[in-house]
Motif scaffolding. Sequence first.
Motif, PDB file in Angstrom:
ATOM      1  N   PHE B 116       9.593 180.378  76.460  1.00 41.59           N
ATOM      2  CA  PHE B 116      10.791 180.486  75.636  1.00 41.59           C
ATOM      3  C   PHE B 116      10.623 179.570  74.426  1.00 41.59           C
ATOM      4  N   THR B 117      11.289 179.903  73.343  1.00 44.98           N
ATOM      5  CA  THR B 117      11.263 179.018  72.181  1.00 44.98           C
ATOM      6  C   THR B 117      12.659 178.477  71.918  1.00 44.98           C
ATOM      7  N   ASP B 118      12.702 177.448  71.114  1.00 51.39           N
ATOM      8  CA  ASP B 118      13.977 176.838  70.739  1.00 51.39           C
ATOM      9  C   ASP B 118      14.809 176.495  71.973  1.00 51.39           C
ATOM     10  N   VAL B 119      14.196 175.875  72.936  1.00 51.26           N
ATOM     11  CA  VAL B 119      14.911 175.550  74.167  1.00 51.26           C
ATOM     12  C   VAL B 119      15.867 174.386  73.932  1.00 51.26           C
ATOM     13  N   GLU B 120      17.106 174.616  74.254  1.00 46.73           N
ATOM     14  CA  GLU B 120      18.123 173.563  74.149  1.00 46.73           C
ATOM     15  C   GLU B 120      18.678 173.286  75.532  1.00 46.73           C
ATOM     16  N   HIS B 121      19.290 172.121  75.688  1.00 55.00           N
ATOM     17  CA  HIS B 121      19.826 171.799  77.008  1.00 55.00           C
ATOM     18  C   HIS B 121      21.243 171.260  76.951  1.00 55.00           C
ATOM     19  N   THR B 122      21.937 171.506  78.012  1.00 58.53           N
ATOM     20  CA  THR B 122      23.273 170.969  78.217  1.00 58.53           C
ATOM     21  C   THR B 122      23.223 170.210  79.530  1.00 58.53           C
ATOM     22  N   VAL B 123      23.604 168.960  79.494  1.00 54.76           N
ATOM     23  CA  VAL B 123      23.612 168.153  80.708  1.00 54.76           C
ATOM     24  C   VAL B 123      24.912 167.380  80.756  1.00 54.76           C
ATOM     25  N   GLU B 124      25.675 167.609  81.787  1.00 51.97           N
ATOM     26  CA  GLU B 124      26.937 166.894  81.906  1.00 51.97           C
ATOM     27  C   GLU B 124      27.104 166.356  83.307  1.00 51.97           C
ATOM     28  N   LEU B 125      27.565 165.116  83.369  1.00 48.88           N
ATOM     29  CA  LEU B 125      27.832 164.507  84.669  1.00 48.88           C
ATOM     30  C   LEU B 125      29.318 164.218  84.743  1.00 48.88           C
ATOM     31  N   THR B 126      29.907 164.541  85.863  1.00 56.24           N
ATOM     32  CA  THR B 126      31.312 164.199  86.070  1.00 56.24           C
ATOM     33  C   THR B 126      31.451 163.515  87.416  1.00 56.24           C
ATOM     34  N   GLY B 127      32.454 162.664  87.517  1.00 54.21           N
ATOM     35  CA  GLY B 127      32.707 161.968  88.764  1.00 54.21           C
ATOM     36  C   GLY B 127      34.103 161.395  88.731  1.00 54.21           C
ATOM     37  N   VAL B 128      34.374 160.499  89.646  1.00 57.49           N
ATOM     38  CA  VAL B 128      35.673 159.838  89.664  1.00 57.49           C
ATOM     39  C   VAL B 128      35.430 158.355  89.450  1.00 57.49           C
ATOM     40  N   CYS B 129      36.018 157.815  88.411  1.00 56.87           N
ATOM     41  CA  CYS B 129      35.728 156.433  88.055  1.00 56.87           C
ATOM     42  C   CYS B 129      36.461 155.447  88.967  1.00 56.87           C
ATOM     43  N   GLY B 130      36.057 154.203  88.912  1.00 58.44           N
ATOM     44  CA  GLY B 130      36.623 153.188  89.786  1.00 58.44           C
ATOM     45  C   GLY B 130      38.131 153.102  89.678  1.00 58.44           C
ATOM     46  N   ARG B 131      38.635 153.201  88.477  1.00 64.77           N
ATOM     47  CA  ARG B 131      40.067 153.057  88.291  1.00 64.77           C
ATOM     48  C   ARG B 131      40.849 154.229  88.884  1.00 64.77           C
ATOM     49  N   CYS B 132      40.208 155.368  88.962  1.00 66.47           N
ATOM     50  CA  CYS B 132      40.902 156.563  89.457  1.00 66.47           C
ATOM     51  C   CYS B 132      40.685 156.791  90.945  1.00 66.47           C
ATOM     52  N   ARG B 133      39.757 156.044  91.517  1.00 66.94           N
ATOM     53  CA  ARG B 133      39.450 156.259  92.925  1.00 66.94           C
ATOM     54  C   ARG B 133      40.629 155.773  93.760  1.00 66.94           C
TER      55      ARG B 133
END
Lengths: 137, 137
Positions: B116-133
Amino acid sequence: MTGAKSSPTRNTPQRAAVLRALGNCQDFVSAQMLHARLVTADCAVGLTTVYRALHQLQATGQVDVVRDGTGERLYRRRSTAGHQHYLLCRDCGRSRPVDSRVVERWAERIGETSGFTDVEHTVELTGVCGRCRPTAH
Amino acid sequence: MTGAKSSPTRNTPQRAAVLRALGNCQDFVSAQMLHARLVTADCAVGLTTVYRALHQLQATGQVDVVRDGTGERLYRRRSTAGHQHYLLCRDCGRSRPVDSRVVERWAERIGETSGFTDVEHTVELTGVCGRCRPTAH
DNA sequence: CATGGACATGGAATTCATTTTCATTTACGC
DNA sequence: GCGTAAATGAAAATGAATTCCATGTCCATG
Ligand SMILES: [Mn+2]
Ligand SMILES: [Mn+2]
Ligand SMILES: [Zn+2]
Ligand SMILES: [Zn+2]
Protein backbone atom coordinates in the motif's frame (compact mmCIF):
# COMPACT_ATOMS: atom_id res chain seq x y z
CA MET A 1 -19.72 -6.90 39.58
CA THR A 2 -21.66 -5.37 36.79
CA GLY A 3 -24.52 -7.82 36.45
CA ALA A 4 -23.32 -10.09 33.66
CA LYS A 5 -26.53 -9.73 31.71
CA SER A 6 -26.17 -12.16 28.85
CA SER A 7 -27.93 -10.44 25.97
CA PRO A 8 -31.08 -12.47 25.54
CA THR A 9 -31.06 -13.49 21.94
CA ARG A 10 -33.67 -15.33 20.00
CA ASN A 11 -32.83 -16.87 16.70
CA THR A 12 -34.78 -14.98 14.13
CA PRO A 13 -34.59 -15.22 10.35
CA GLN A 14 -33.64 -11.57 10.19
CA ARG A 15 -30.61 -11.95 12.37
CA ALA A 16 -29.59 -15.00 10.40
CA ALA A 17 -29.93 -13.01 7.20
CA VAL A 18 -27.73 -10.24 8.53
CA LEU A 19 -25.07 -12.68 9.59
CA ARG A 20 -25.26 -14.50 6.27
CA ALA A 21 -25.04 -11.29 4.26
CA LEU A 22 -22.10 -10.26 6.37
CA GLY A 23 -20.45 -13.57 5.63
CA ASN A 24 -20.77 -12.95 1.92
CA CYS A 25 -18.87 -9.70 2.16
CA GLN A 26 -15.17 -9.87 1.60
CA ASP A 27 -14.53 -6.60 3.29
CA PHE A 28 -15.87 -4.04 5.65
CA VAL A 29 -19.38 -2.85 4.93
CA SER A 30 -21.55 -0.21 6.48
CA ALA A 31 -24.90 -0.96 8.04
CA GLN A 32 -26.51 0.96 5.22
CA MET A 33 -24.75 -1.05 2.51
CA LEU A 34 -25.68 -4.24 4.24
CA HIS A 35 -29.28 -3.16 4.46
CA ALA A 36 -29.34 -2.25 0.79
CA ARG A 37 -28.08 -5.70 -0.11
CA LEU A 38 -30.61 -7.40 2.07
CA VAL A 39 -33.43 -5.44 0.51
CA THR A 40 -32.25 -6.42 -2.95
CA ALA A 41 -31.77 -10.03 -1.96
CA ASP A 42 -34.37 -12.55 -0.94
CA CYS A 43 -34.79 -11.68 2.67
CA ALA A 44 -35.62 -8.06 3.38
CA VAL A 45 -34.72 -6.81 6.82
CA GLY A 46 -35.50 -3.46 8.37
CA LEU A 47 -32.68 -1.01 8.77
CA THR A 48 -33.34 -0.79 12.48
CA THR A 49 -32.94 -4.52 12.78
CA VAL A 50 -29.68 -4.43 10.85
CA TYR A 51 -28.32 -1.96 13.36
CA ARG A 52 -29.55 -4.05 16.25
CA ALA A 53 -28.02 -7.21 14.86
CA LEU A 54 -24.70 -5.49 14.28
CA HIS A 55 -24.67 -4.16 17.82
CA GLN A 56 -25.16 -7.63 19.16
CA LEU A 57 -22.54 -9.09 16.91
CA GLN A 58 -20.15 -6.45 18.11
CA ALA A 59 -21.00 -7.06 21.74
CA THR A 60 -20.37 -10.76 21.31
CA GLY A 61 -17.16 -10.24 19.39
CA GLN A 62 -18.36 -11.69 16.12
CA VAL A 63 -17.55 -8.63 14.07
CA ASP A 64 -14.76 -6.11 13.89
CA VAL A 65 -15.72 -2.49 13.62
CA VAL A 66 -13.79 0.37 12.13
CA ARG A 67 -14.68 3.89 11.18
CA ASP A 68 -14.09 5.29 7.75
CA GLY A 69 -12.88 8.78 7.06
CA THR A 70 -16.29 10.29 7.61
CA GLY A 71 -16.82 8.49 10.90
CA GLU A 72 -19.24 5.98 9.46
CA ARG A 73 -18.97 2.58 11.08
CA LEU A 74 -17.91 -0.36 8.95
CA TYR A 75 -18.37 -3.96 10.01
CA ARG A 76 -16.71 -7.17 9.05
CA ARG A 77 -17.32 -10.67 10.22
CA ARG A 78 -14.49 -11.97 12.30
CA SER A 79 -13.33 -15.32 11.04
CA THR A 80 -10.52 -16.25 13.35
CA ALA A 81 -11.37 -15.65 16.94
CA GLY A 82 -9.36 -12.85 18.40
CA HIS A 83 -8.52 -9.27 18.14
CA GLN A 84 -7.38 -7.88 14.77
CA HIS A 85 -6.35 -4.65 13.18
CA TYR A 86 -6.53 -3.84 9.51
CA LEU A 87 -4.95 -1.85 6.76
CA LEU A 88 -7.71 -0.43 4.61
CA CYS A 89 -7.60 1.06 1.15
CA ARG A 90 -8.99 4.56 1.29
CA ASP A 91 -10.28 4.26 -2.27
CA CYS A 92 -11.85 0.85 -2.62
CA GLY A 93 -12.18 -0.33 0.96
CA ARG A 94 -10.13 -3.47 0.42
CA SER A 95 -8.61 -4.59 3.68
CA ARG A 96 -5.95 -6.86 5.01
CA PRO A 97 -5.17 -7.78 8.57
CA VAL A 98 -1.86 -6.63 9.97
CA ASP A 99 0.38 -8.13 12.59
CA SER A 100 -0.23 -5.89 15.56
CA ARG A 101 1.54 -7.74 18.35
CA VAL A 102 3.96 -4.87 18.81
CA VAL A 103 1.11 -2.45 19.30
CA GLU A 104 -0.78 -4.76 21.61
CA ARG A 105 2.20 -4.95 23.93
CA TRP A 106 2.70 -1.22 23.72
CA ALA A 107 -0.92 -0.53 24.63
CA GLU A 108 -0.82 -3.05 27.43
CA ARG A 109 2.24 -1.43 28.91
CA ILE A 110 0.64 1.98 28.82
CA GLY A 111 -2.37 0.56 30.55
CA GLU A 112 -0.11 -0.63 33.35
CA THR A 113 1.94 2.50 33.78
CA SER A 114 -0.42 5.35 33.06
CA GLY A 115 -2.56 5.45 36.17
CA PHE A 116 -5.58 4.95 33.98
CA THR A 117 -7.69 1.81 34.22
CA ASP A 118 -9.57 -0.15 31.59
CA VAL A 119 -7.34 1.15 28.86
CA GLU A 120 -8.62 0.32 25.40
CA HIS A 121 -7.08 1.08 22.06
CA THR A 122 -8.12 1.92 18.55
CA VAL A 123 -5.58 1.39 15.81
CA GLU A 124 -6.38 1.85 12.18
CA LEU A 125 -4.17 1.97 9.15
CA THR A 126 -5.26 3.33 5.82
CA GLY A 127 -3.48 3.60 2.52
CA VAL A 128 -3.93 3.18 -1.19
CA CYS A 129 -3.78 -0.39 -2.41
CA GLY A 130 -1.94 -1.59 -5.49
CA ARG A 131 -5.06 -1.86 -7.56
CA CYS A 132 -6.11 1.70 -6.76
CA ARG A 133 -2.71 3.30 -7.20
CA PRO A 134 -2.73 5.45 -10.31
CA THR A 135 -0.18 3.83 -12.63
CA ALA A 136 2.68 6.21 -13.36
CA HIS A 137 1.62 7.54 -16.81
CA MET B 1 4.45 16.48 -6.64
CA THR B 2 0.97 17.26 -5.52
CA GLY B 3 0.70 20.96 -6.29
CA ALA B 4 1.75 22.54 -3.01
CA LYS B 5 -1.25 24.80 -2.89
CA SER B 6 -0.60 27.01 0.10
CA SER B 7 -4.05 27.76 1.42
CA PRO B 8 -4.47 31.47 0.84
CA THR B 9 -5.54 32.79 4.17
CA ARG B 10 -6.72 36.21 5.19
CA ASN B 11 -6.40 37.36 8.73
CA THR B 12 -9.83 37.70 10.17
CA PRO B 13 -10.83 38.36 13.77
CA GLN B 14 -12.96 35.22 13.70
CA ARG B 15 -10.10 32.92 12.96
CA ALA B 16 -8.03 34.62 15.60
CA ALA B 17 -10.84 34.11 18.08
CA VAL B 18 -11.09 30.41 17.30
CA LEU B 19 -7.38 29.93 17.72
CA ARG B 20 -7.37 31.91 20.94
CA ALA B 21 -10.31 29.98 22.37
CA LEU B 22 -8.60 26.76 21.42
CA GLY B 23 -5.51 27.91 23.22
CA ASN B 24 -7.50 28.44 26.37
CA CYS B 25 -8.68 24.84 26.40
CA GLN B 26 -6.68 22.39 28.39
CA ASP B 27 -8.05 19.40 26.58
CA PHE B 28 -9.81 18.21 23.50
CA VAL B 29 -12.96 20.08 22.63
CA SER B 30 -15.58 19.61 19.96
CA ALA B 31 -16.41 22.24 17.39
CA GLN B 32 -19.75 22.67 19.10
CA MET B 33 -18.24 23.22 22.53
CA LEU B 34 -15.82 25.70 21.09
CA HIS B 35 -18.60 27.54 19.35
CA ALA B 36 -20.63 27.68 22.55
CA ARG B 37 -17.70 29.23 24.36
CA LEU B 38 -17.15 31.79 21.68
CA VAL B 39 -20.77 32.82 21.74
CA THR B 40 -20.63 33.27 25.49
CA ALA B 41 -17.35 35.15 25.31
CA ASP B 42 -16.62 38.50 23.78
CA CYS B 43 -16.25 37.56 20.18
CA ALA B 44 -19.12 35.61 18.66
CA VAL B 45 -18.26 33.48 15.67
CA GLY B 46 -20.57 31.51 13.44
CA LEU B 47 -20.60 27.77 13.79
CA THR B 48 -19.76 27.38 10.14
CA THR B 49 -16.71 29.51 10.59
CA VAL B 50 -15.60 27.48 13.57
CA TYR B 51 -15.72 24.37 11.44
CA ARG B 52 -13.84 26.09 8.65
CA ALA B 53 -11.16 27.36 10.98
CA LEU B 54 -10.71 23.92 12.52
CA HIS B 55 -10.36 22.37 9.09
CA GLN B 56 -7.60 24.76 8.23
CA LEU B 57 -5.86 24.25 11.51
CA GLN B 58 -5.98 20.54 10.92
CA ALA B 59 -4.68 20.89 7.37
CA THR B 60 -1.78 22.96 8.59
CA GLY B 61 -1.03 20.65 11.47
CA GLN B 62 -1.82 23.12 14.21
CA VAL B 63 -4.36 20.89 15.92
CA ASP B 64 -4.64 17.23 16.76
CA VAL B 65 -7.93 15.56 16.05
CA VAL B 66 -9.45 12.53 17.70
CA ARG B 67 -12.89 11.01 17.66
CA ASP B 68 -14.82 10.28 20.79
CA GLY B 69 -16.95 7.21 21.34
CA THR B 70 -19.82 8.59 19.32
CA GLY B 71 -17.61 9.55 16.39
CA GLU B 72 -17.69 13.25 17.17
CA ARG B 73 -14.46 15.02 16.34
CA LEU B 74 -12.46 16.60 19.15
CA TYR B 75 -9.72 19.15 18.58
CA ARG B 76 -6.78 20.28 20.59
CA ARG B 77 -4.16 22.83 19.83
CA ARG B 78 -0.81 21.26 19.26
CA SER B 79 1.79 22.90 21.42
CA THR B 80 4.96 21.08 20.57
CA ALA B 81 5.43 20.71 16.88
CA GLY B 82 5.04 17.15 15.78
CA HIS B 83 2.79 14.22 15.77
CA GLN B 84 1.24 13.04 19.02
CA HIS B 85 -1.10 10.41 20.34
CA TYR B 86 -3.13 10.62 23.51
CA LEU B 87 -4.66 8.62 26.27
CA LEU B 88 -8.09 10.05 27.00
CA CYS B 89 -10.36 9.56 29.94
CA ARG B 90 -13.67 8.22 28.74
CA ASP B 91 -15.50 9.96 31.57
CA CYS B 92 -14.07 13.44 31.87
CA GLY B 93 -12.10 13.83 28.66
CA ARG B 94 -8.83 14.57 30.42
CA SER B 95 -5.93 13.64 28.18
CA ARG B 96 -2.25 13.01 28.34
CA PRO B 97 0.18 12.44 25.53
CA VAL B 98 1.79 9.03 25.27
CA ASP B 99 5.14 7.98 23.94
CA SER B 100 4.24 6.41 20.62
CA ARG B 101 7.62 5.90 19.04
CA VAL B 102 7.11 2.15 19.00
CA VAL B 103 3.89 2.52 17.10
CA GLU B 104 5.30 5.05 14.70
CA ARG B 105 8.04 2.64 13.70
CA TRP B 106 5.54 -0.19 13.44
CA ALA B 107 3.28 1.83 11.16
CA GLU B 108 6.18 2.98 9.06
CA ARG B 109 7.32 -0.56 8.55
CA ILE B 110 3.90 -1.66 7.47
CA GLY B 111 3.81 1.18 5.02
CA GLU B 112 7.01 -0.14 3.52
CA THR B 113 6.09 -3.79 3.33
CA SER B 114 2.39 -3.87 2.63
CA GLY B 115 2.21 -2.91 -1.01
CA PHE B 116 0.00 0.00 0.00
CA THR B 117 1.14 3.58 -0.46
CA ASP B 118 0.51 6.69 1.57
CA VAL B 119 -0.15 4.64 4.68
CA GLU B 120 -1.56 6.71 7.51
CA HIS B 121 -2.45 5.64 11.01
CA THR B 122 -4.95 6.41 13.69
CA VAL B 123 -4.08 5.39 17.22
CA GLU B 124 -6.23 6.25 20.17
CA LEU B 125 -6.10 5.10 23.75
CA THR B 126 -8.96 5.56 26.16
CA GLY B 127 -9.31 4.64 29.79
CA VAL B 128 -10.61 5.88 33.09
CA CYS B 129 -8.39 8.36 34.85
CA GLY B 130 -7.57 8.35 38.54
CA ARG B 131 -9.94 11.16 39.32
CA CYS B 132 -12.85 9.41 37.64
CA ARG B 133 -12.19 5.97 39.03
CA PRO B 134 -14.87 5.04 41.53
CA THR B 135 -13.10 4.61 44.86
CA ALA B 136 -13.34 1.03 46.10
CA HIS B 137 -16.17 1.24 48.72
C1' DC C 1 -56.05 -25.01 22.43
C1' DA C 2 -56.02 -20.28 24.83
C1' DT C 3 -53.56 -16.64 27.53
C1' DG C 4 -49.81 -13.88 28.87
C1' DG C 5 -45.67 -11.80 28.78
C1' DA C 6 -40.99 -11.29 27.12
C1' DC C 7 -38.56 -10.57 23.15
C1' DA C 8 -38.34 -8.77 18.12
C1' DT C 9 -39.51 -6.26 14.22
C1' DG C 10 -39.67 -2.24 11.16
C1' DG C 11 -41.56 2.11 9.45
C1' DA C 12 -41.70 6.70 10.87
C1' DA C 13 -40.06 10.32 13.38
C1' DT C 14 -36.13 12.26 15.72
C1' DT C 15 -31.50 13.51 16.85
C1' DC C 16 -27.42 15.77 16.00
C1' DA C 17 -22.79 16.63 14.06
C1' DT C 18 -21.29 18.26 9.91
C1' DT C 19 -21.76 20.21 5.25
C1' DT C 20 -23.77 23.00 1.71
C1' DT C 21 -25.87 27.07 -0.07
C1' DC C 22 -25.92 31.71 -0.97
C1' DA C 23 -26.58 36.56 -0.05
C1' DT C 24 -23.74 39.77 2.27
C1' DT C 25 -19.53 41.62 4.20
C1' DT C 26 -14.55 42.09 4.64
C1' DA C 27 -9.54 42.03 3.95
C1' DC C 28 -5.96 43.66 1.30
C1' DG C 29 -3.08 44.37 -3.02
C1' DC C 30 -3.19 47.85 -6.38
C1' DG D 1 -10.53 54.61 -2.43
C1' DC D 2 -11.56 50.41 -5.71
C1' DG D 3 -12.17 45.96 -7.18
C1' DT D 4 -12.43 41.47 -6.23
C1' DA D 5 -11.41 37.15 -4.39
C1' DA D 6 -11.91 35.41 0.10
C1' DA D 7 -14.54 35.00 4.23
C1' DT D 8 -18.66 35.08 6.93
C1' DG D 9 -22.94 33.24 8.92
C1' DA D 10 -27.95 32.19 8.94
C1' DA D 11 -30.67 28.89 7.21
C1' DA D 12 -31.38 24.66 4.95
C1' DA D 13 -29.73 20.16 3.70
C1' DT D 14 -27.42 15.85 4.60
C1' DG D 15 -26.98 11.44 6.48
C1' DA D 16 -25.75 8.02 9.93
C1' DA D 17 -27.58 6.43 13.95
C1' DT D 18 -31.16 6.20 17.48
C1' DT D 19 -35.67 6.33 19.52
C1' DC D 20 -40.71 5.54 19.35
C1' DC D 21 -44.31 2.67 19.17
C1' DA D 22 -47.75 -0.27 17.22
C1' DT D 23 -47.59 -4.80 15.71
C1' DG D 24 -45.81 -9.55 15.34
C1' DT D 25 -43.63 -13.84 17.07
C1' DC D 26 -41.88 -17.13 20.19
C1' DC D 27 -42.49 -20.10 24.22
C1' DA D 28 -43.69 -21.76 28.82
C1' DT D 29 -47.80 -22.93 31.46
C1' DG D 30 -52.14 -24.87 32.80
MN1 LIG E 1 -5.29 -4.20 19.27
MN1 LIG F 1 1.43 8.30 15.10
ZN1 LIG G 1 -7.91 0.03 -3.22
ZN1 LIG H 1 -11.40 11.22 34.03
